[in-house]
Design a protein around this motif. Structure first.
Motif, short mmCIF file in Angstrom:
data_model
loop_
_atom_site.label_atom_id
_atom_site.label_comp_id
_atom_site.label_asym_id
_atom_site.label_seq_id
_atom_site.Cartn_x
_atom_site.Cartn_y
_atom_site.Cartn_z
N GLN A 101 0.83 -1.21 0.00
CA GLN A 101 0.00 0.00 0.00
C GLN A 101 0.86 1.26 0.00
O GLN A 101 0.56 2.24 -0.71
N GLY A 102 1.96 1.24 0.79
CA GLY A 102 2.87 2.38 0.80
C GLY A 102 3.54 2.59 -0.54
O GLY A 102 3.69 3.74 -1.00
N LEU A 103 3.94 1.51 -1.20
CA LEU A 103 4.56 1.61 -2.52
C LEU A 103 3.57 2.10 -3.56
O LEU A 103 3.94 2.84 -4.49
N ALA A 104 2.31 1.69 -3.42
CA ALA A 104 1.28 2.14 -4.36
C ALA A 104 1.09 3.65 -4.27
O ALA A 104 0.96 4.34 -5.30
N LYS A 105 1.09 4.17 -3.05
CA LYS A 105 0.96 5.63 -2.88
C LYS A 105 2.18 6.35 -3.45
O LYS A 105 2.05 7.39 -4.10
N LYS A 106 3.36 5.78 -3.20
CA LYS A 106 4.59 6.42 -3.68
C LYS A 106 4.64 6.44 -5.21
O LYS A 106 5.15 7.40 -5.82
N CYS A 107 4.16 5.38 -5.84
CA CYS A 107 4.19 5.29 -7.30
C CYS A 107 2.93 5.84 -7.96
O CYS A 107 2.83 5.84 -9.20
N ASN A 108 1.96 6.23 -7.13
CA ASN A 108 0.71 6.80 -7.64
C ASN A 108 -0.02 5.80 -8.57
O ASN A 108 -0.39 6.11 -9.71
N CYS A 109 -0.15 4.57 -8.06
CA CYS A 109 -0.87 3.54 -8.82
C CYS A 109 -1.66 2.68 -7.85
O CYS A 109 -1.58 2.85 -6.63
N THR A 110 -2.39 1.70 -8.36
CA THR A 110 -3.25 0.87 -7.51
C THR A 110 -2.44 -0.25 -6.84
O THR A 110 -1.35 -0.62 -7.31
N VAL A 111 -3.01 -0.76 -5.75
CA VAL A 111 -2.39 -1.89 -5.04
C VAL A 111 -2.30 -3.10 -5.96
O VAL A 111 -1.30 -3.84 -5.96
N HIS A 112 -3.33 -3.31 -6.77
CA HIS A 112 -3.35 -4.45 -7.69
C HIS A 112 -2.18 -4.40 -8.67
O HIS A 112 -1.54 -5.42 -8.95
N LEU A 113 -1.89 -3.22 -9.20
CA LEU A 113 -0.78 -3.08 -10.15
C LEU A 113 0.56 -3.36 -9.48
O LEU A 113 1.46 -3.98 -10.09
N VAL A 114 0.73 -2.93 -8.22
CA VAL A 114 1.98 -3.20 -7.50
C VAL A 114 2.13 -4.70 -7.25
O VAL A 114 3.23 -5.27 -7.42
N GLU A 115 1.05 -5.36 -6.84
CA GLU A 115 1.10 -6.81 -6.61
C GLU A 115 1.45 -7.55 -7.90
O GLU A 115 2.28 -8.48 -7.90
N LYS A 116 0.83 -7.13 -9.01
CA LYS A 116 1.13 -7.77 -10.29
C LYS A 116 2.57 -7.52 -10.71
O LYS A 116 3.24 -8.42 -11.26
N TRP A 117 3.10 -6.33 -10.47
CA TRP A 117 4.49 -6.02 -10.81
C TRP A 117 5.45 -6.94 -10.06
O TRP A 117 6.38 -7.50 -10.65
N PHE A 118 5.23 -7.08 -8.73
CA PHE A 118 6.12 -7.94 -7.94
C PHE A 118 5.98 -9.40 -8.36
O PHE A 118 6.99 -10.14 -8.38
N ARG A 119 4.78 -9.84 -8.71
CA ARG A 119 4.60 -11.23 -9.15
C ARG A 119 5.36 -11.48 -10.44
O ARG A 119 6.05 -12.50 -10.58
N ARG A 120 5.24 -10.57 -11.39
CA ARG A 120 5.97 -10.73 -12.65
C ARG A 120 7.48 -10.61 -12.45
O ARG A 120 8.25 -11.33 -13.10
N ARG A 121 7.89 -9.72 -11.55
CA ARG A 121 9.33 -9.54 -11.31
C ARG A 121 9.92 -10.78 -10.66
O ARG A 121 11.05 -11.17 -10.98
N ARG A 122 9.19 -11.40 -9.74
CA ARG A 122 9.68 -12.65 -9.13
C ARG A 122 9.77 -13.76 -10.16
O ARG A 122 10.71 -14.56 -10.15
N ASN A 123 8.79 -13.80 -11.07
CA ASN A 123 8.82 -14.82 -12.11
C ASN A 123 10.03 -14.68 -13.02
O ASN A 123 10.55 -15.68 -13.54
N MET A 124 10.48 -13.44 -13.23
CA MET A 124 11.66 -13.23 -14.07
C MET A 124 12.91 -13.82 -13.44
O MET A 124 13.88 -14.14 -14.14
N GLU A 125 12.92 -13.97 -12.11
CA GLU A 125 14.09 -14.52 -11.41
C GLU A 125 14.12 -16.04 -11.46
O GLU A 125 15.14 -16.65 -11.18
N ILE A 126 12.98 -16.65 -11.76
CA ILE A 126 12.91 -18.12 -11.79
C ILE A 126 13.39 -18.61 -13.15
O ILE A 126 12.84 -18.20 -14.18
#
Length: 352
Positions: A101-126
């Protein structure tokens, strides 16, 4: 200081029997001896192996993987975001809900978009299954080739059938061309593994019992564990080269490589989901592992390094204790790995 350390490191009493000097190891009368400076050649050999690896992975492993039904899955990259990228690298790959939620406010986007970003970023590491298959194919190819070549080099040598022959004439044992290439390629291979640790798949450190978890809490320490392992292998082989323990060294290399290619083959078919083939190969690996590392290594190799030298010299040199200490540590690792293999076999047999 460097000159003093160099003089201490090459002190004769460390490397060779009493009354022997480095001057005695000058090539003469048809005798050829290992020379420490020849180990510099293992670095360019490592780069040659890296080129061979690149070509084999691209032009052999990928077509083979496709033939076995392994597809190259393309993952969706997250949108570039310096704030989230910095948090991912420096703070946490799995942020809590409040942190999201804090990152969403800092980036001025929704919580859903932040969660999706981290999910895709973790997948890139696999690593993808295809990438894992390529690495297993390279290790399988090298260990299989090394085992075949090692057998060809060793089967007609007296010390392959009679371990006492490893000490006959020591330290004035001539270096054979086959021994030179066997050593150079093995050390070069471990250098190449060291050079590619940063881009290779990060294998899980937490493969053992729960009480080992505190020793491997992070991927960084897993990386360092592999660095230490590869450096120890290079150090052991290089030291045996300098002390002219080449006959025993080639036997140690051969005993280890003969089990490894079975494991890499099992991994390849596991990635292809050929379950029955994978199981058969793992059973063959287990049998080979127990024969070579639990029986042959302690009762054949260690017997030759610990017990037999006392018949040829009453004053063991410092290298005797250094090398045997490292070999005993290696045997301790064999016992631990054997315990893990036995646990897998027990589950396979009794729990299906």
């Amino acid at each position: 200081i460097l000159k003093t350390l160099n003089r201490w490191f090459w002190w004769e009493n460390i490397w060779m029997p009493i009354n022997c000097t480095w001057a005695d190891f000058v090539d003469r009368d048809g005798l050829v001896f290992p020379k420490p400076q020849e180990l510099y050649a293992t670095i360019p050999y490592a780069f040659v192996l890296l080129i061979i690896r690149f070509l084999s992975e691209r032009y052999v492993a990928i077509p083979l993987a496709k033939a076995l039904g392994i597809k190259n899955v393309r993952r969706v990259k997250p949108q570039p975001n310096p704030v989230l990228e910095s948090y991912f690298r420096e703070c946490s790959r799995h942020p809590s809900q409040s942190e999201i939620q804090g990152l969403a406010k800092k980036c001025n986007c929704t919580v859903h978009l932040v969660e999706k970003w981290f999910r895709r970023r973790r997948n890139m590491e696999i690593p993808t299954v295809l990438r894992k298959f390529q690495e297993a194919f390279w290790r399988f190819s090298f260990y299989l080739t090394s085992s075949i070549v090692g057998f060809i080099f060793l089967y007609d040598k007296p010390w392959f059938h009679d371990i006492w022959q490893t000490w006959v004439g020591y330290p004035f044992q001539t270096l054979l061309p086959s021994q030179y290439w066997y050593y150079m390629l093995e050390i070069g291979f471990y250098w190449s593994l060291l050079f590619t640790l940063g881009i290779d798949n990060k294998r899980k450190a937490r493969a053992g019992p729960a009480w080992l978890y505190p020793f491997f809490p992070s991927p960084h320490q897993d990386f360092m564990a592999h660095v230490v392992h590869h450096l120890a292998a290079i150090g052991l082989m290089s030291g045996s080269w300098c002390g002219n323990y080449v006959r025993l060294g080639t036997l140690v290399i051969f005993v280890h490589d003969t089990a490894d290619f079975w494991l890499e083959a099992a991994k390849m078919f596991n990635y292809a989901r050929w379950e029955k083939t994978c199981n058969i190969l793992f059973i063959i690996f287990s049998i080979t592992f127990f024969i070579t590392r639990i029986i042959l290594f302690p009762f054949w190799i260690l017997r030759a390094t610990l017990y037999q030298p006392t018949y040829y010299s009453t004053t063991p040199v410092i290298a005797y204790f250094l090398f045997n200490g490292m070999l005993l540590v290696l045997q301790g690792l064999h016992l631990y790995w054997g315990y893990l293999v036995f646990k897998i076999l027990r589950r396979f047999v009794f729990l299906k």
